[in-house]
Design a protein around this motif. Structure first.
Motif, short mmCIF file in Angstrom:
data_model
loop_
_atom_site.label_atom_id
_atom_site.label_comp_id
_atom_site.label_asym_id
_atom_site.label_seq_id
_atom_site.Cartn_x
_atom_site.Cartn_y
_atom_site.Cartn_z
N LYS A 198 0.83 -1.20 0.00
CA LYS A 198 0.00 0.00 0.00
C LYS A 198 0.88 1.25 0.00
N LYS A 251 -8.05 -6.28 -0.60
CA LYS A 251 -9.07 -5.27 -0.27
C LYS A 251 -8.46 -3.98 0.25
N THR A 252 -7.39 -4.06 1.04
CA THR A 252 -6.76 -2.86 1.59
C THR A 252 -6.23 -1.96 0.47
N GLN A 308 -7.10 -2.11 -2.66
CA GLN A 308 -8.24 -1.71 -3.49
C GLN A 308 -8.95 -0.49 -2.90
N ASP A 309 -9.22 -0.53 -1.60
CA ASP A 309 -9.92 0.57 -0.95
C ASP A 309 -9.13 1.87 -1.04
N LEU A 326 -9.39 3.11 -4.99
CA LEU A 326 -10.68 3.49 -5.59
C LEU A 326 -10.92 5.00 -5.66
N ALA A 352 -15.98 -3.95 -7.68
CA ALA A 352 -15.74 -2.53 -7.43
C ALA A 352 -14.69 -1.97 -8.38
#
Length: 449
Positions: free
Chosen positions: A100, A128-129, A131-132, A135, A160
């Motif tokens: 990240k 998911k981390t 991705q969030d 976005l 998403a």
């Protein structure tokens, strides 16, 4: 750690550090990445004049996208060409290995420069981390995401991400595409091998293309290995023969890992070829699966094919397929290929019938509708004390007490007593006999004509 800090500081101020690295440290496939759309080989359905990516670049209206297709077919090249054509900074990360924090560095650069193109390799592995975090930056357009994957994004990528990107399939390269790219690499004096005085025979070039099996990255890097590991002859020319090329690539590349989308494509083609009675095609796809070393899926798929696609048209073939699979599992590769090939050839050449799977699916579909009634009392279990008081089994007629071991009797519940799920086919002598018996019994049981 110090080197990483310096690189991040340079990125923050919009400096492209990649130009400081010596070309000699980069593989040929990296050096030959296209700088504009006109240098991309193949993929004319996407980057040709008037096509979707060409129009995006011309209008400077880029949107995030996912490129998916086999390895070495130009996904990274397209991203590089888009960046070169638009003059936007291009940053490359890997969804599986980069963190990240690496995404945050790109986001910081995007805030300063306005727009950054992010090539995110293996995007199907994005957690998911990450991705969030990504976005919102896709929403505001600061990061133009180009996701690259060999997997089918409709199956492997989170909705998403999919909803914020356009999905484009990258097609396998043709022989002419490969020839164009190889010729360019051999003659290019700035980024390619043009200063090395190479002589690549037509036969060697063809061998290079065949062995790479559509993977241009593999072909170019194999070509460079061959060129740099071969001594010049007396005339100063490096002669690249078929033997030298074969040595440098070693083995034909087979597309598709055991968990990948391409692997399931091979499995699908394997079953459909047997169902279509094309022996040579089925053997081809069997060879691919053998090359991948996936004996369990071959064994499972062959038994499914035997009973689903051949079935009652040739029951002995189904039995022999099970025996062939058992033999293959005991033998292991490479000898396992022999009983597997026997089974494939017999299944291909057998008459076909899907009447059994159609029959059970029809019965299941009727069950799903509900209102199918209860089991007639005389068919219910009557082995326990008190069953007769419930009327269970009292009117049951034991077929073996009657001539030819049969007596007319209703077995289906009342609401569905006239249902017929099995419809015999006439493609094989076994099912012809079974079908004749079935229809005679059906007529006697229900008075059907």
């Amino acid at each position: 750690m110090f080197l990483k800090l310096i690189i991040r500081i340079k990125i923050r101020f919009g400096i492209d550090y990649t130009i400081e690295r010596s070309n000699l440290l980069q593989p040929l496939a990296f050096r030959m990445r296209p700088r504009s759309l006109t240098e991309v080989v193949g993929q004319q359905h996407l980057i040709g004049p008037g096509k979707i990516i060409w129009r995006m670049v011309q209008a400077h209206m880029l949107s995030s996208m996912i490129l998916y297709g086999p390895p070495g077919t130009g996904k990274t090249s397209i991203a590089s060409a888009i960046a070169g054509s638009t003059k936007y900074a291009l940053r490359t990360l890997n969804a599986a290995t980069d963190t990240k924090k690496d995404l945050q560095v790109v986001a910081e650069e995007a805030k300063l420069s306005g727009t950054v193109i992010l090539l995110l390799d293996e995007i199907h592995r994005l957690d998911k981390t990450k991705q969030d975090f990504l976005l919102p930056h896709l929403e505001n357009g600061r990061i133009i995401l180009i996701g690259a994957t060999t997997e089918n994004p409709y199956i492997t990528i989170n909705p998403a991400i999919r909803s914020r990107t356009q999905i484009f399939e990258v097609k396998p390269l043709t022989t002419n595409d490969m020839i164009q790219a190889i010729d360019r690499a051999v003659t290019d004096r700035e980024r390619g091998l043009g200063k090395m005085n190479l002589a690549l025979t037509a036969e060697a070039k063809q061998q290079l293309i065949l062995t790479a099996n559509g993977d241009l990255r593999s072909a170019l890097n194999g070509l460079e290995l061959a060129a740099r590991s071969t001594a010049p002859s007396d005339d100063g020319v490096i002669h690249l023969t078929t033997e030298v090329i074969t040595d440098s690539l070693q083995k034909r590349q087979i597309t598709g890992d055991k968990n990948g989308d391409a692997h399931y494509d091979v499995i699908s083609a394997f079953q459909k070829s047997i169902r279509g009675s094309d022996t040579d095609a089925a053997l081809h796809y069997l060879a691919r699966l053998i090359e991948m070393g996936d004996l369990p899926i071959i064994a499972r798929r062959l038994m499914v094919i035997a009973y689903e696609d051949v079935g009652l048209a040739n029951p002995p073939a189904c039995e022999r397929t099970v025996l062939a699979v058992q033999a293959a599992q005991q033998l292991g590769f490479p000898e396992a290929r022999i009983p597997l090939a026997n089974a494939v050839i017999e299944l291909c050449l057998s008459p076909k019938s899907n009447s059994a799977i159609s029959a059970i699916d029809a019965a299941s579909a009727r069950l799903a509708k509900g209102n199918y009634g209860t089991i007639p009392n005389y068919l219910k279990d009557a082995h326990y004390k008190g069953a007769t008081k419930l009327g269970h089994g009292t009117e049951y007629r034991y077929p073996h007490d009657y001539p030819e071991d049969w007596i007319r009797q209703q077995y289906l519940p009342d609401p569905i007593k006239q249902d017929q799920y099995y419809h015999p086919k006439t493609n094989g002598k076994f099912e012809v006999a079974y079908g004749r018996q079935y229809l005679q019994l059906l007529k006697a049981q229900r008075g059907k004509s």
